[in-house]
Write a protein that holds these residues in place. Structure first.
Motif, short mmCIF file in Angstrom:
data_model
loop_
_atom_site.label_atom_id
_atom_site.label_comp_id
_atom_site.label_asym_id
_atom_site.label_seq_id
_atom_site.Cartn_x
_atom_site.Cartn_y
_atom_site.Cartn_z
N ASP A 108 0.84 -1.19 0.00
CA ASP A 108 0.00 0.00 0.00
C ASP A 108 0.88 1.25 0.00
OD1 ASP A 108 -1.88 1.96 0.31
OD2 ASP A 108 -2.60 1.30 2.27
N TYR A 109 0.99 1.88 -1.16
CA TYR A 109 1.77 3.12 -1.28
C TYR A 109 0.84 4.32 -1.47
CZ TYR A 109 1.10 1.84 -6.22
OH TYR A 109 0.56 1.46 -7.43
N SER A 110 -0.41 4.18 -1.04
CA SER A 110 -1.42 5.23 -1.26
C SER A 110 -1.25 6.43 -0.34
CB SER A 110 -2.82 4.66 -1.08
OG SER A 110 -3.04 4.27 0.27
N GLU A 111 -0.51 6.25 0.77
CA GLU A 111 -0.31 7.32 1.75
C GLU A 111 -1.63 7.92 2.23
OE1 GLU A 111 2.28 9.88 -0.49
OE2 GLU A 111 4.08 8.85 0.25
N GLY A 112 -2.61 7.04 2.40
CA GLY A 112 -3.90 7.47 2.94
C GLY A 112 -4.86 8.05 1.93
N ARG A 113 -4.48 8.12 0.66
CA ARG A 113 -5.37 8.69 -0.36
C ARG A 113 -6.29 7.60 -0.91
NH1 ARG A 113 -0.67 11.55 -3.79
NH2 ARG A 113 0.48 9.81 -2.83
N GLU B 242 -7.69 2.75 -4.05
CA GLU B 242 -8.66 2.06 -4.91
C GLU B 242 -8.01 1.57 -6.19
OE1 GLU B 242 -12.90 3.04 -7.14
OE2 GLU B 242 -12.25 4.28 -5.46
N ARG B 243 -7.11 2.37 -6.76
CA ARG B 243 -6.41 1.95 -7.98
C ARG B 243 -5.49 0.76 -7.70
NH1 ARG B 243 -5.76 7.54 -8.76
NH2 ARG B 243 -3.54 7.44 -8.22
N MET C 217 0.67 -5.86 1.25
CA MET C 217 1.46 -5.46 2.40
C MET C 217 1.07 -4.04 2.83
SD MET C 217 3.67 -8.06 2.89
CE MET C 217 2.16 -9.02 2.58
N ASP C 218 1.05 -3.81 4.14
CA ASP C 218 0.65 -2.49 4.64
C ASP C 218 1.62 -1.39 4.20
OD1 ASP C 218 -1.61 -3.45 5.88
OD2 ASP C 218 -0.60 -3.82 7.79
#
Length: 225
Positions: free
Chosen positions: A43-48, A53-54, A114-115
């Motif tokens: 998860d590299y979304s950094e909370g976005r 979702e992508r 992975m988180d």
């Protein structure tokens, strides 16, 4: 998704997978069906929310393979260094990347996200992944698999699988001459119906990867001159 790069005829067999594997458009007709087996998605979304979702979209691995592996809109070492090793040269053209990834399948061994990049898969993650990989190998009629990473936990999980009743039979296991601090590993498994699957374990290409040295081992395994 650009369909001329991708073969979707096998998708019905991927219903249990969170992310759809990449299967190149020339994979089914290649002389030896080959998969490159990565490790995990994190998860590299950094909370976005939109970015997460992508990542979670079932096509996200395929999109990344296309954008990073073929177009190189973004440069990811794990794909870029593999291309260098495959062709044994520092500059790989888009046409060469197209040839490479059209003939290959690509999948990740770890089947959950992975988180973060710091989280490491557990032995149970690897075991689950190996079981799934064997089923994929059967359904895709795989003959060869290049495995990213020589993590002892990953190898121990494969041993766990091979010790189970009805598991694939280990036909050969051979350590190759050391490269840096790593020893490439070759294995051959016999699957159901007598299908043979050759495995080559290499250092993960994302860091400290001498592509010119690993490329020699890769070329010998794949029969690339």
């Amino acid at each position: 998704m650009e369909s001329d790069y991708l073969d979707t005829q096998f998708d019905a067999g991927f219903s249990d997978l969170r992310w759809l594997p990449w299967v190149g458009s020339a994979f089914a007709t290649s002389p030896k069906r080959t998969m490159v087996l990565g490790e995990s998605i994190y998860d590299y979304s950094e909370g976005r929310a939109a970015k997460r979702e992508r990542i979670e979209d079932r096509n996200s691995l395929r999109e990344r393979q296309l954008v990073h592996g073929i177009h190189e809109t973004y440069r990811s070492k794990y794909l870029r260094n593999f291309g260098k090793a495959y062709y044994l040269k520092d500059k790989v053209s888009k046409a060469e990347r197209e040839v490479l990834w059209r003939q290959m399948a690509y999948h990740n061994l770890v089947l959950r996200m992975m988180d973060s990049v710091k989280e490491r898969p557990r032995r149970s993650d690897y075991l689950h992944g190996w079981k799934s990989l064997i089923e994929l190998a059967q359904s895709l009629a795989l003959q060869r698999c290049v495995v990213y990473g020589l993590d002892p936990v990953k190898l121990a999980a494969l041993r766990d699988l091979l010790d189970q009743p009805g598991a694939p039979v280990l036909v050969e296991r051979k350590r190759l001459p050391v490269i840096g601090r790593s020893k490439p590993l070759r294995m051959t498994l016999e699957l159901r119906g007598g299908q043979s699957l050759a495995l080559l374990f290499i250092r993960h290409p994302s860091a400290y990867f001498s592509w010119d040295k690993w490329g020699v081992v890769l070329g010998e395994f794949l029969g690339v001159s």
